[in-house]
Scaffold this active site. Structure first.
Site, PDB file in Angstrom:
ATOM      1  N   PRO A 278       0.800  -1.226   0.000  1.00  0.00           N
ATOM      2  CA  PRO A 278       0.000   0.000   0.000  1.00  0.00           C
ATOM      3  C   PRO A 278       0.834   1.279   0.000  1.00  0.00           C
ATOM      4  O   PRO A 278       0.506   2.239  -0.687  1.00  0.00           O
ATOM      5  CB  PRO A 278      -0.823  -0.130   1.287  1.00  0.00           C
ATOM      6  CG  PRO A 278      -0.931  -1.602   1.520  1.00  0.00           C
ATOM      7  CD  PRO A 278       0.371  -2.168   1.060  1.00  0.00           C
ATOM      8  N   LYS A 279       1.941   1.305   0.769  1.00  0.00           N
ATOM      9  CA  LYS A 279       2.729   2.535   0.854  1.00  0.00           C
ATOM     10  C   LYS A 279       3.392   2.878  -0.470  1.00  0.00           C
ATOM     11  O   LYS A 279       3.323   4.023  -0.942  1.00  0.00           O
ATOM     12  CB  LYS A 279       3.771   2.396   1.962  1.00  0.00           C
ATOM     13  CG  LYS A 279       4.571   3.676   2.220  1.00  0.00           C
ATOM     14  CD  LYS A 279       5.946   3.628   1.608  1.00  0.00           C
ATOM     15  CE  LYS A 279       6.768   4.858   1.985  1.00  0.00           C
ATOM     16  NZ  LYS A 279       8.137   4.782   1.444  1.00  0.00           N
ATOM     17  N   VAL A 280       4.051   1.917  -1.110  1.00  0.00           N
ATOM     18  CA  VAL A 280       4.703   2.179  -2.390  1.00  0.00           C
ATOM     19  C   VAL A 280       3.663   2.552  -3.447  1.00  0.00           C
ATOM     20  O   VAL A 280       3.873   3.470  -4.251  1.00  0.00           O
ATOM     21  CB  VAL A 280       5.544   0.972  -2.840  1.00  0.00           C
ATOM     22  CG1 VAL A 280       6.044   1.148  -4.276  1.00  0.00           C
ATOM     23  CG2 VAL A 280       6.733   0.779  -1.902  1.00  0.00           C
TER      24      VAL A 280
ATOM     25  N   CYS B   7       2.586   6.155  -2.856  1.00  0.00           N
ATOM     26  CA  CYS B   7       3.638   7.081  -3.282  1.00  0.00           C
ATOM     27  C   CYS B   7       3.686   7.219  -4.792  1.00  0.00           C
ATOM     28  O   CYS B   7       3.766   8.330  -5.333  1.00  0.00           O
ATOM     29  CB  CYS B   7       4.997   6.616  -2.766  1.00  0.00           C
ATOM     30  SG  CYS B   7       5.266   6.863  -0.997  1.00  0.00           S
TER      31      CYS B   7
END
Length: 291
Positions: A218-220, A223
């Site tokens: 989810p984070k990548v 971003c």
């Protein structure tokens, strides 16, 4: 960083919301460097183009023509967007957010190349900003095309990276991230991951498609969507951001920030990164309490 050709004395009026250091060194892009530590002079490359920038009062001098600025850099710096209204809306949401906005009020969200953003944040995992910059500089020097007249390299194209094997990538010293980058490049080069469609579709579609890639959580994905596809509702959350949110805005969710959630995230991230003492004091108090 050593400069290439100096600014061509092409000056453009600076919007009310724009600061070179705040925008270029806040964790959204990693290939811009100040010249000799001067915060008013920066050099970097994006979209296969080199650029030197110098602020002089309310003008920005650039090493490019007006035509090149209009064709490439005006969009890259999101020059026409009304960040003044956006920061006022965000500052009104919560006093702590107002404090974060006031700390770096001139951040803009860059419109980066989708492939570069995806690849950069795959390589950024479990690294600090200084190491990410070094890793990406090495990546470009090893596999990108040299830009004549500059100590800069274009970002390696997906097709070029797709043709590499893991032995070729070994000098990059990317560790477990190398296979992720190679597989992402292969899928982009083959059209299996359609970056143009992700640009057109809502963010939910991009989250689903990007997280099919190995190494993309989810984070990548958030971003890449925020910085490479300009999906401003995206709000990247890693361990550091979860800690910052818990300390500064407990109980708040990304959707609470509205359509400028990505800008809010950038304010909070940059403020928290530059004020580690707020978190260190709390950690010390917790340790003392546990004794």
């Amino acid at each position: 960083m050593r400069e290439g050709p100096g600014p061509a004395c092409h000056g453009v009026e600076i919007p009310a919301v724009f600061d070179l250091a705040d925008t270029l060194d806040c964790g959204q892009a990693f290939r811009w460097q100040p010249v000799e530590g001067d915060p008013d002079r920066w050099v970097g490359a994006a979209l296969d183009q080199p650029l030197a920038l110098r602020r002089r009062g309310e003008k920005l001098e650039l090493s490019c023509s007006q035509a090149a600025f209009d064709r490439v850099w005006r969009r890259y710096f999101d020059w026409e967007a009304d960040y003044e209204s956006a920061r006022q809306v965000l500052a009104a949401l919560h006093p702590v957010l107002a404090q974060a906005v006031a700390f770096a009020p001139r951040i803009r969200i860059l419109r980066q190349d989708p492939w570069e953003a995806l690849c950069s944040f795959l390589l950024s995992q479990n690294n600090n900003i200084a190491r990410i910059k070094g890793l990406l500089d090495r990546f470009c020097r090893l596999f990108g095309q040299a830009i004549p007249g500059w100590d800069l390299y274009a970002f390696p194209r997906a097709e070029a990276v797709a043709a590499l094997d893991l032995e070729d990538l070994a000098p990059l010293r990317a560790g477990y991230r190398a296979p992720y980058v190679r597989e992402a490049a292969r899928q982009v080069a083959a059209g299996q991951l359609d970056l143009d469609r992700i640009s057109r579709e809502p963010a939910a579609f991009g989250r689903q498609e990007l997280q099919k890639l190995p190494g993309v959580g989810p984070k990548v994905a958030e971003c890449a969507l925020l910085y490479g596809f300009h999906k401003l509702e995206c709000f990247p959350m890693d361990v550091w951001m979860k800690r910052a949110m818990g300390e500064l805005l407990p109980g708040w969710l990304p959707e609470d920030f509205g359509p400028w959630a990505g800008l809010a995230q950038q304010y909070i991230f940059h403020y928290s990164r530059m004020h580690p003492e707020r978190f260190e004091a709390k950690a010390r108090a917790a340790r003392q309490k546990g004794r």
